[in-house]
Every structure is written in C-alpha cells, then in structure tokens.
Design a protein around this motif. Structure first.
Motif, PDB file in Angstrom:
ATOM      1  N   ALA A 112      17.831   6.787  38.517  1.00 23.58           N
ATOM      2  CA  ALA A 112      18.447   7.209  39.768  1.00 23.58           C
ATOM      3  C   ALA A 112      19.904   6.792  39.784  1.00 23.58           C
ATOM      4  N   PRO A 113      20.720   7.418  40.638  1.00 23.31           N
ATOM      5  CA  PRO A 113      22.099   6.965  40.775  1.00 23.31           C
ATOM      6  C   PRO A 113      22.137   5.528  41.304  1.00 23.31           C
ATOM      7  N   GLY A 114      23.084   4.754  40.837  1.00 17.16           N
ATOM      8  CA  GLY A 114      23.214   3.374  41.293  1.00 17.16           C
ATOM      9  C   GLY A 114      23.345   2.423  40.127  1.00 17.16           C
ATOM     10  N   SER A 115      24.074   1.347  40.324  1.00 17.54           N
ATOM     11  CA  SER A 115      24.382   0.419  39.234  1.00 17.54           C
ATOM     12  C   SER A 115      23.137  -0.207  38.628  1.00 17.54           C
ATOM     13  N   PHE A 116      22.211  -0.701  39.474  1.00 18.68           N
ATOM     14  CA  PHE A 116      21.026  -1.369  38.948  1.00 18.68           C
ATOM     15  C   PHE A 116      20.198  -0.418  38.094  1.00 18.68           C
ATOM     16  N   GLU A 117      20.054   0.832  38.571  1.00 21.35           N
ATOM     17  CA  GLU A 117      19.258   1.813  37.846  1.00 21.35           C
ATOM     18  C   GLU A 117      19.904   2.159  36.503  1.00 21.35           C
ATOM     19  N   VAL A 118      21.215   2.308  36.501  1.00 21.81           N
ATOM     20  CA  VAL A 118      21.917   2.656  35.270  1.00 21.81           C
ATOM     21  C   VAL A 118      21.874   1.491  34.283  1.00 21.81           C
ATOM     22  N   TRP A 119      22.002   0.261  34.773  1.00 24.87           N
ATOM     23  CA  TRP A 119      21.955  -0.892  33.877  1.00 24.87           C
ATOM     24  C   TRP A 119      20.611  -0.977  33.144  1.00 24.87           C
ATOM     25  N   ALA A 120      19.540  -0.498  33.807  1.00 25.59           N
ATOM     26  CA  ALA A 120      18.218  -0.559  33.176  1.00 25.59           C
ATOM     27  C   ALA A 120      18.117   0.356  31.965  1.00 25.59           C
ATOM     28  N   ASN A 145      16.799  11.468  38.506  1.00 27.34           N
ATOM     29  CA  ASN A 145      15.840  11.710  39.581  1.00 27.34           C
ATOM     30  C   ASN A 145      16.367  11.050  40.858  1.00 27.34           C
ATOM     31  N   LEU A 146      15.866  11.503  41.995  1.00 28.53           N
ATOM     32  CA  LEU A 146      16.333  10.976  43.282  1.00 28.53           C
ATOM     33  C   LEU A 146      17.854  11.124  43.390  1.00 28.53           C
ATOM     34  N   ALA A 147      18.349  12.205  42.821  1.00 28.08           N
ATOM     35  CA  ALA A 147      19.790  12.440  42.800  1.00 28.08           C
ATOM     36  C   ALA A 147      20.298  12.771  44.199  1.00 28.08           C
ATOM     37  N   GLU A 148      21.580  12.519  44.397  1.00 30.00           N
ATOM     38  CA  GLU A 148      22.203  12.938  45.648  1.00 30.00           C
ATOM     39  C   GLU A 148      22.308  14.459  45.673  1.00 30.00           C
ATOM     40  N   ALA A 149      22.183  15.017  46.871  1.00 33.44           N
ATOM     41  CA  ALA A 149      22.146  16.469  46.989  1.00 33.44           C
ATOM     42  C   ALA A 149      23.513  17.116  46.833  1.00 33.44           C
ATOM     43  N   LYS A 150      24.571  16.358  47.060  1.00 34.47           N
ATOM     44  CA  LYS A 150      25.910  16.939  46.964  1.00 34.47           C
ATOM     45  C   LYS A 150      26.205  17.367  45.531  1.00 34.47           C
ATOM     46  N   GLN A 152      28.897  17.809  43.946  1.00 36.16           N
ATOM     47  CA  GLN A 152      29.973  17.080  43.280  1.00 36.16           C
ATOM     48  C   GLN A 152      29.850  15.571  43.492  1.00 36.16           C
ATOM     49  N   SER A 153      28.644  15.069  43.576  1.00 31.08           N
ATOM     50  CA  SER A 153      28.426  13.652  43.832  1.00 31.08           C
ATOM     51  C   SER A 153      29.004  12.789  42.711  1.00 31.08           C
ATOM     52  N   ALA A 154      29.857  11.851  43.081  1.00 34.10           N
ATOM     53  CA  ALA A 154      30.421  10.930  42.097  1.00 34.10           C
ATOM     54  C   ALA A 154      29.344  10.010  41.542  1.00 34.10           C
ATOM     55  N   ASP A 155      28.402   9.604  42.391  1.00 34.84           N
ATOM     56  CA  ASP A 155      27.332   8.719  41.915  1.00 34.84           C
ATOM     57  C   ASP A 155      26.471   9.419  40.870  1.00 34.84           C
ATOM     58  N   SER A 157      27.462  11.864  38.893  1.00 35.31           N
ATOM     59  CA  SER A 157      28.277  12.017  37.685  1.00 35.31           C
ATOM     60  C   SER A 157      28.379  10.710  36.920  1.00 35.31           C
ATOM     61  N   ASP A 158      28.558   9.602  37.643  1.00 36.73           N
ATOM     62  CA  ASP A 158      28.667   8.303  36.978  1.00 36.73           C
ATOM     63  C   ASP A 158      27.368   7.946  36.259  1.00 36.73           C
ATOM     64  N   ALA A 159      26.237   8.234  36.905  1.00 37.09           N
ATOM     65  CA  ALA A 159      24.948   7.920  36.288  1.00 37.09           C
ATOM     66  C   ALA A 159      24.736   8.742  35.021  1.00 37.09           C
ATOM     67  N   LEU A 160      25.070  10.006  35.082  1.00 34.65           N
ATOM     68  CA  LEU A 160      24.899  10.865  33.909  1.00 34.65           C
ATOM     69  C   LEU A 160      25.839  10.458  32.774  1.00 34.65           C
ATOM     70  N   SER A 161      27.042  10.036  33.135  1.00 32.81           N
ATOM     71  CA  SER A 161      27.998   9.622  32.115  1.00 32.81           C
ATOM     72  C   SER A 161      27.516   8.388  31.362  1.00 32.81           C
ATOM     73  N   ALA A 162      26.754   7.534  32.038  1.00 27.90           N
ATOM     74  CA  ALA A 162      26.264   6.311  31.400  1.00 27.90           C
ATOM     75  C   ALA A 162      25.361   6.607  30.208  1.00 27.90           C
ATOM     76  N   LEU A 163      24.731   7.782  30.206  1.00 24.44           N
ATOM     77  CA  LEU A 163      23.838   8.125  29.099  1.00 24.44           C
ATOM     78  C   LEU A 163      24.583   8.280  27.779  1.00 24.44           C
ATOM     79  N   ASP A 164      25.876   8.535  27.851  1.00 28.19           N
ATOM     80  CA  ASP A 164      26.647   8.743  26.623  1.00 28.19           C
ATOM     81  C   ASP A 164      26.596   7.524  25.705  1.00 28.19           C
ATOM     82  N   GLU A 165      26.332   6.362  26.265  1.00 27.22           N
ATOM     83  CA  GLU A 165      26.300   5.135  25.464  1.00 27.22           C
ATOM     84  C   GLU A 165      25.002   4.984  24.680  1.00 27.22           C
ATOM     85  N   TYR A 166      24.010   5.819  24.980  1.00 29.50           N
ATOM     86  CA  TYR A 166      22.678   5.596  24.411  1.00 29.50           C
ATOM     87  C   TYR A 166      22.160   6.888  23.782  1.00 29.50           C
ATOM     88  N   PRO A 167      22.387   7.089  22.503  1.00 26.51           N
ATOM     89  CA  PRO A 167      21.992   8.353  21.853  1.00 26.51           C
ATOM     90  C   PRO A 167      20.486   8.572  21.779  1.00 26.51           C
TER      91      PRO A 167
END
Length: 235
Positions: A112-120, A145-150, A152-155, A157-167
């Motif tokens: 889900a969007p959010g720092s704790f979720e992304v850190w996991a 999952n549980l994404a924001e409905a907007k 252009q949500s920045a949260d 986008s940030d969550a999806l970008s975090a995946l780039d670190e983990y192939p």
C-alpha cells in the motif's frame, strides 16, 4: 493445479481481502478451490465461513495451518484434489510464509502507499530471493493495493517508484484502489462480482488481476479491458 501465495511481511495491506476475491473468482469459473489460511488472525477463514452459510455461491474449502511444516504437509496431501490453492499468510516473517513461498507457482505481494508499507518491500525482497535460491523460479507480482483514488497521487507514484530498487518484483501495470465494495464483499466471503449491486470499478480492477493470475502476460493486461467510466469513487 495452481498455487497462489499472497504474502507480505507487513500487515494491513489487504492480503486476506485479496485472497477471498481471488478464491471467489476462481470458484465462479467453476474451479475447485482450496484456501489455506496461514494467518493466526483467521480473517479469510472467518469470511469464508460466512460464504458457507449460503447455497447461492459455489463452495470454497478453507483450512488453517499457521505453522510451516503443517502447511507443507497439507499442501502436499491436497494439491491433487483441487484446481487451485490460494495461501493467505500473515503479515510477518513466519514459517507459514516461508512454506508458502516454497510451494507456490505464483506469489502476489500486495503493498500500500505509505512509508512503512514501502519499507517492508526490502524484507520481502530478501525472503523471496532466499526462496528462489532453493527451488524452481516462479513469478512474483507486486500489486499496489489500497491505492489512493486520485489519478495523479504522489503517494501512489512514490510507492511504485520504490519497486525499482528490487528486481525480484514484477510490477503490475495497474493498481487496485481502496474501495469499500472490496472490503464489504470480502467480509461476506464473496468476490465483488458476486454481490448485488455490482460496483463496476471494483469489478474492473479485479478482472485485470485475474487475467494476470490466469496466465496472461501482465504487459498485455494493462489495456485489455474497456475502461470504466466515472471519477474516483471509493464508496
């Protein structure tokens, strides 16, 4: 027979809701479905008990094995009896989660969007790489999952970008929004296609996920369905 493990070491990302949605859709396809609840919270198990109270929906068998050796033994004994097995494991590193990753054909990692979720994602990356080092490869789909409905949500986008670190993760080219119909249907042990009235946006998102889990390449799924008209309803 396909075994789908729904796993994340972070709780609260919608694993049990997704397990019920996926199992409900597989059952609607006429398939014999087993859900293995590896989560001590028993959310999917309780939901499917509600489903069993009605004769209006195809049955789904649910069993609970919270410990890895028991889960492995149950999977070994039951895998020839069902068309699909969905394993719902709890939000922590557990022997049940490691067992699920040892036997699955597909792993779905909702976050889900959010720092704790992304850190996991980092902890799950290590668990997944350890599993993949000891067995045949399997696809690992990361689903926002549980994404924001907007749109252009920045949260988001940030969550999806975090995946780039983990192939290890294959990012799905769509998200599932935090919608009340998902939680409401899952509480009854039903998929959003099985409740009336249907919520077309929720059904649209679930249909995309099911296409991937049914074997369609993820890159083909992004534009494979007609878009649902409407704004950003989360009701």
């Amino acid at each position: 027979m396909t075994t789908i493990a729904i796993a994340n070491s972070k709780g609260g990302v919608g694993k049990s809701t997704l397990a019920v949605q996926i199992a409900g859709e597989k059952a609607r396809q006429g398939r014999d479905v087993l859900v293995i609840n590896g989560d001590r919270q028993k959310s999917s198990e309780l939901a499917l008990l509600n489903r069993a109270q009605s004769d209006d929906f195809p049955p789904i068998t649910c069993v609970r094995y919270e410990h890895g050796p028991e889960l492995l033994a149950a999977h070994r004994a039951m895998k020839g009896k069902y068309d699909d097995i969905v394993i719902d494991v709890g939000g922590r590193d557990s022997s049940a989660m490691r067992a699920a990753l040892a036997v699955c054909d597909v792993a779905l990692v909702p976050f889900a969007p959010g720092s704790f979720e992304v850190w996991a994602l980092e902890e799950m990356d290590e668990l997944l790489r350890n599993a993949l080092s000891t067995r045949d490869p399997f696809p690992v789909y990361a689903l926002l999952n549980l994404a924001e409905a907007k749109a252009q949500s920045a949260d988001n986008s940030d969550a999806l970008s975090a995946l780039d670190e983990y192939p290890v993760y294959q990012q799905l080219p769509f998200v599932m929004v935090r919608r009340k119909p998902f939680a409401s249907a899952a509480g009854q042990g039903l998929s959003v296609h099985e409740v009336r009235p249907k919520n077309p946006k929720a059904c649209y998102e679930l249909d995309k996920l099911m296409q991937v889990l049914d074997g369609r390449p993820a890159y083909e799924v992004a534009d494979s369905l007609d878009p649902v008209d409407g704004g950003t309803d989360v009701a």
